[in-house]
Design a protein around this motif. Structure first.
Motif, PDB file in Angstrom:
ATOM      1  N   ALA A  21       0.824  -1.207   0.000  1.00  0.00           N
ATOM      2  CA  ALA A  21       0.000   0.000   0.000  1.00  0.00           C
ATOM      3  C   ALA A  21       0.858   1.257   0.000  1.00  0.00           C
ATOM      4  N   HIS A  22       0.190   2.392  -0.164  1.00  0.00           N
ATOM      5  CA  HIS A  22       0.839   3.691  -0.009  1.00  0.00           C
ATOM      6  C   HIS A  22      -0.052   4.611   0.810  1.00  0.00           C
ATOM      7  N   HIS A  23       0.573   5.605   1.409  1.00  0.00           N
ATOM      8  CA  HIS A  23      -0.153   6.569   2.241  1.00  0.00           C
ATOM      9  C   HIS A  23       0.647   7.866   2.220  1.00  0.00           C
ATOM     10  N   GLY A  34       0.084  20.976  -2.742  1.00  0.00           N
ATOM     11  CA  GLY A  34       0.577  19.719  -3.305  1.00  0.00           C
ATOM     12  C   GLY A  34       1.903  19.249  -2.750  1.00  0.00           C
ATOM     13  N   ALA A  35       2.449  19.932  -1.735  1.00  0.00           N
ATOM     14  CA  ALA A  35       3.728  19.510  -1.148  1.00  0.00           C
ATOM     15  C   ALA A  35       3.502  18.352  -0.185  1.00  0.00           C
ATOM     16  N   ILE A  36       4.359  17.351  -0.273  1.00  0.00           N
ATOM     17  CA  ILE A  36       4.233  16.180   0.599  1.00  0.00           C
ATOM     18  C   ILE A  36       4.688  16.545   2.008  1.00  0.00           C
ATOM     19  N   VAL A  37       3.836  16.274   2.980  1.00  0.00           N
ATOM     20  CA  VAL A  37       4.187  16.481   4.380  1.00  0.00           C
ATOM     21  C   VAL A  37       4.859  15.226   4.933  1.00  0.00           C
ATOM     22  N   GLY A  91      16.892  11.219  -1.666  1.00  0.00           N
ATOM     23  CA  GLY A  91      15.788  10.287  -1.517  1.00  0.00           C
ATOM     24  C   GLY A  91      14.673  10.813  -0.641  1.00  0.00           C
ATOM     25  N   SER A  92      14.819  12.041  -0.130  1.00  0.00           N
ATOM     26  CA  SER A  92      13.796  12.619   0.735  1.00  0.00           C
ATOM     27  C   SER A  92      12.590  13.051  -0.091  1.00  0.00           C
ATOM     28  N   ILE A  93      11.389  12.792   0.437  1.00  0.00           N
ATOM     29  CA  ILE A  93      10.162  13.161  -0.272  1.00  0.00           C
ATOM     30  C   ILE A  93       9.451  14.336   0.400  1.00  0.00           C
ATOM     31  N   GLU A  94       9.766  14.625   1.665  1.00  0.00           N
ATOM     32  CA  GLU A  94       9.084  15.699   2.379  1.00  0.00           C
ATOM     33  C   GLU A  94       9.359  17.040   1.705  1.00  0.00           C
ATOM     34  N   ILE A 132      -5.391  13.601   2.578  1.00  0.00           N
ATOM     35  CA  ILE A 132      -4.876  12.334   3.103  1.00  0.00           C
ATOM     36  C   ILE A 132      -5.204  11.258   2.075  1.00  0.00           C
ATOM     37  N   ALA A 133      -4.192  10.611   1.536  1.00  0.00           N
ATOM     38  CA  ALA A 133      -4.408   9.574   0.516  1.00  0.00           C
ATOM     39  C   ALA A 133      -3.921   8.232   1.012  1.00  0.00           C
ATOM     40  N   CYS A 134      -4.646   7.196   0.637  1.00  0.00           N
ATOM     41  CA  CYS A 134      -4.242   5.829   0.939  1.00  0.00           C
ATOM     42  C   CYS A 134      -4.668   4.967  -0.230  1.00  0.00           C
TER      43      CYS A 134
END
Length: 485
Positions: free
Chosen positions: A320-322, A329-332, A348-351, A401-403
């Motif tokens: 899964a992903h969350h 649109g910035a990833i927290v 490799g950081s996504i934040e 919040i996405a899952c």
């Protein structure tokens, strides 16, 4: 003591100092106490210096002659101020920061003056502080956070040891099914030796403060906005003791501890056995839904979404992903073990990275009515993914919040029949980061925006033993609220 100093040696050292303290209080020399308990003075000296561990029988004899209980000798705290400095100096000299310098080990005989000992401890504290400050640049913090995220990805976001501890504690307070109540959280605190105290003057940058000496956990009052999260705050505070944490020696350790206390709180609020039974039944019915999971356990949508990823691979055979993204649109924060291609920097950081405009975490904001779940399939260079998205508003602004899961696993979820579908070719700039030719032709060179600067851009990374916490504020708060002696 050498660089091999560890917790077992620390226990022996503290025990030895407690024996010496109570022997001195009793007015006995080593020879006198040794004669009474049947050992030579040199053997007692080795024990008092932490170089030998006494047998239980000898400990019982020593405690009897000193007129105290064995439990008093075994307490894990130094008996007086000088002993506290001696123990701290031993620990400091065993730390990698010091051992890498190749300097000699300083012993602490009684002839060493107190002011000299205090000065040595102070110098080591400053060395440790400067080491932490040097290591906690923004880049290093991002690298540490990425390393933790990759470790959790490798273990499918599941920590069995914490699951077992949380399950046992919830069983001990009699919780079985449904949402965990505030009363049950208070019962757990009592079981662990704490009282929950609600105050309206917690220092800035603290969510809770634990008074270890008086067994109190201070929390914000239940009436404040967002008070529904008090159960989680209390459980996180208890987790430090339950999981045996000591003061973090680095920013990476601070982040690791934060992950663990969050995991513990979630595992208590959504206990593994009940959660797995609920999810497995929903999967059999092909009706998995984060909103149902949320409502069944009385937690926030984000907590339910993240908790689902803890259990999905281990118990449901689903990858899964969350993620949580802000309105821009910035990833927290985010997690995946299903191959969802998050944008990432060179480390490799996504934040802080910005999601593709075609992903559900962004298209969900295009709806007029945002009260219900939004479902979408997204074709990406790494494959097609299905996501369930919940949007909301917070003090900091809107969020999503996405899952979700890869295409083949969408069959187990409610919302799989959605007709919403987007095609994302990011990181190709032509996907959503390059304006259409007609817009470029019309407006390129003819616009000059005044950009909004994010406040955090020039801010230093929080420092301190507990990053961002003002020690003076915290100690003044504790002094104000501590029970009178």
């Amino acid at each position: 003591m050498t660089a091999g100093f560890d917790e077992a040696e620390l226990d022996r050292l503290i025990l030895g100092k407690r024996i010496r303290h109570f022997r001195t209080q009793a007015g006995l020399t080593l020879e006198q106490l040794g004669e009474r308990v049947g050992v030579v003075a040199s053997q007692l000296s080795l024990i008092e210096n932490g170089r030998r561990e006494p047998r239980l029988g000898l400990l019982q004899s020593v405690s009897r002659e000193l007129g105290i209980e064995v439990a008093e000798l075994l307490k894990r705290e130094a008996p007086d101020r000088r002993s506290t400095w001696e123990v701290e100096l031993e620990r400091a000299q065993a730390a990698p920061t010091y051992t890498r310098l190749g300097l000699p080990h300083v012993r602490t005989p009684r002839a060493l003056p107190d002011d000299t000992l205090e000065a040595l401890v102070g110098l080591h504290r400053e060395l440790a502080r400067r080491s932490r400050a040097a290591a906690t640049t923004s880049e290093e913090a991002r690298r540490a956070n990425t390393a933790i995220r990759m470790q959790m990805q490798a273990r499918d976001n599941y920590i069995q040891d914490i699951e077992l501890v949380a399950s046992d504690l919830m069983r001990r307070i009699g919780h079985s099914l449904g949402a965990v109540t505030h009363r049950e959280v208070a019962m757990l605190a009592e079981l662990l030796g704490f009282d929950l105290i609600f105050v309206d003057d917690l220092p800035s940058n603290t969510r809770s403060i634990t008074d270890l000496e008086n067994g109190r956990i201070y929390l914000p009052p239940a009436s404040i906005p967002g008070g529904h999260g008090l159960r989680s705050l209390a459980l996180q505070a208890m987790a430090h003791r339950v999981l045996g944490h000591s003061e973090p020696a680095s920013y990476a350790e601070f982040l690791e501890q934060r992950l663990q206390i969050n995991y513990f709180a979630a595992a208590c609020l959504i206990p593994e056995a009940g959660a797995v039974e609920f999810l497995q039944q929903a999967k059999r019915n092909r009706n998995l839904a984060i909103e149902d999971f949320r409502d069944a356990f009385g937690v926030t949508h984000e907590a339910a979404s993240h908790r689902f990823t803890n259990l999905a691979t281990q118990h449901l055979g689903l990858r899964a992903h969350h993620y949580r993204a802000d309105g821009a649109g910035a990833i927290v924060r985010g997690y995946q073990n299903d191959g969802l291609p998050y944008p990432a920097d060179d480390t490799g950081s996504i934040e802080g990275e910005v999601l593709c405009h075609k992903w559900g975490g962004r298209t969900s904001f295009n709806r007029t009515n945002r009260t219900s779940e939004f479902y979408q399939y997204t074709d990406t260079p790494a494959g097609t993914f299905w996501s369930s998205v919940q949007t909301g508003d917070a003090e900091q602004g809107p969020f999503a919040i996405a899952c979700g899961v890869a295409f083949d696993d969408a069959k187990w979820f409610r919302g799989r029949d959605t007709t919403e579908r987007q095609v994302s070719t990011c990181p190709d700039p032509a996907c959503c980061r390059t304006p259409k030719p007609e817009l470029l032709a019309r407006w390129e060179g003819k616009a000059w925006p005044s950009a909004r600067m994010h406040a955090h851009v020039l801010s230093p990374l929080p420092t301190g033993t507990f990053p961002g916490v003002d020690d003076t504020e915290m100690y003044q708060f504790l002094a104000k609220h501590a029970p009178e002696a």
